[in-house]
Design an enzyme around this catalytic site. Structure first.
Site, short mmCIF file in Angstrom:
data_model
loop_
_atom_site.label_atom_id
_atom_site.label_comp_id
_atom_site.label_asym_id
_atom_site.label_seq_id
_atom_site.Cartn_x
_atom_site.Cartn_y
_atom_site.Cartn_z
N SER A 147 0.84 -1.19 0.00
CA SER A 147 0.00 0.00 0.00
C SER A 147 0.87 1.24 0.00
O SER A 147 1.95 1.26 0.63
CB SER A 147 -0.90 0.02 1.23
OG SER A 147 -1.60 1.25 1.34
N TYR A 161 -2.38 -0.37 10.32
CA TYR A 161 -2.44 -0.68 8.89
C TYR A 161 -1.14 -0.25 8.20
O TYR A 161 -0.57 -1.00 7.41
CB TYR A 161 -3.63 0.03 8.26
CG TYR A 161 -3.82 -0.28 6.79
CD1 TYR A 161 -4.44 -1.45 6.38
CD2 TYR A 161 -3.37 0.61 5.81
CE1 TYR A 161 -4.63 -1.74 5.04
CE2 TYR A 161 -3.54 0.33 4.47
CZ TYR A 161 -4.17 -0.84 4.09
OH TYR A 161 -4.33 -1.13 2.75
#
Length: 249
Positions: A147, A161
């Site tokens: 990501s 995250y």
């Protein structure tokens, strides 16, 4: 599930005779990746905590074989059993993932940290580890879903995250170095915001990046399919940015 129109990223026989494992295959990026790999000629082994049978049916409608199985990627023993039962593995795509809410660090609890790291990081590692013997025999390829959050410190996500995705990027580089002598290549794709259920209703808009739109799952799947194919034979240890220009690393 309806297969998207052909994109032409892979020759129809680029992955002929190969078996590709895709986690997180029930929906979103994982489901579209499965179809893209099938379009390139691969047969699929599809795993997800939710039932991935709809993706399997779409793969089969394209003339490819598909095995669909519910699997919790945080359960190391179950992952080893399921992937160890496959006849061969040429490609592994780890796209199973969960979101980490932008919680202030003082409010993060053990359960949420364990949930995000368990799926996003440990789940990828257990999947890769279980497949490694077969990948070594095949001279296979690993593609992990990272990501942009793991590169820039988050877009609108929490530290749990961000940490999980940054760790994926580091793990891919480690794996590439350790397994190059065994013929296994490993890369990651780092999307920005993608139009999937994971971010639905969280206020994301295309304003965050120069290209002015959110990514589609197909935008990401196309690049993953390339990295999984012989066309990327000289690429390993790379994190490929697919984020509309948000992060130009």
């Amino acid at each position: 599930m309806t297969a998207p129109a052909p994109t032409g990223v892979l020759h129809p026989e680029a992955l002929a005779g190969q078996i590709a494992v895709v986690t997180g295959a029930a929906r979103g990026i994982g489901a579209v990746v499965a179809l893209e790999l099938a379009r390139g000629g691969a047969d699929l082994a599809l795993f997800d905590l939710d039932e991935p049978s709809a993706t399997a049916e779409a793969v089969q409608a394209m003339g490819r074989k598909a095995h669909a199985e519910r699997l919790d990627v945080t359960d190391r023993a179950a992952v080893e059993t399921s992937i160890g039962a496959l006849s061969r593995v040429d490609v592994v795509v780890t796209s199973a993932g969960v979101y980490g809410e932008p919680t202030p660090v003082a409010d993060i609890d053990d359960a949420d940290m364990d949930r995000v790291l368990g799926v996003n990081l440990k789940g990828a590692l257990w999947t890769i580890r279980a497949a490694l013997p077969a990948l070594r025999r095949a001279g296979g390829r690993v593609v992990c879903l990272g990501s942009a959050a793991g590169e820039v410190g988050g877009i609108a996500s929490g530290p749990q995250y961000v940490a999980s995705k940054g760790a994926i990027h580091a793990m891919v580089k480690w794996l590439a170095r350790m397994e190059a002598a065994n013929g296994v290549a490993a890369n990651a794709v780092a999307p920005g915001a993608v139009e999937t259920n994971m971010i639905a209703g969280r206020g994301y808009s295309g304003d965050y990046c120069p290209l002015g739109r959110l990514a589609t799952a197909q935008d990401i799947a196309t690049v993953i399919a390339f990295l999984a194919s012989p066309h990327a034979a000289y690429m390993t240890g790379t994190v490929v940015d697919v984020n509309g220009g948000f992060h130009m690393g």
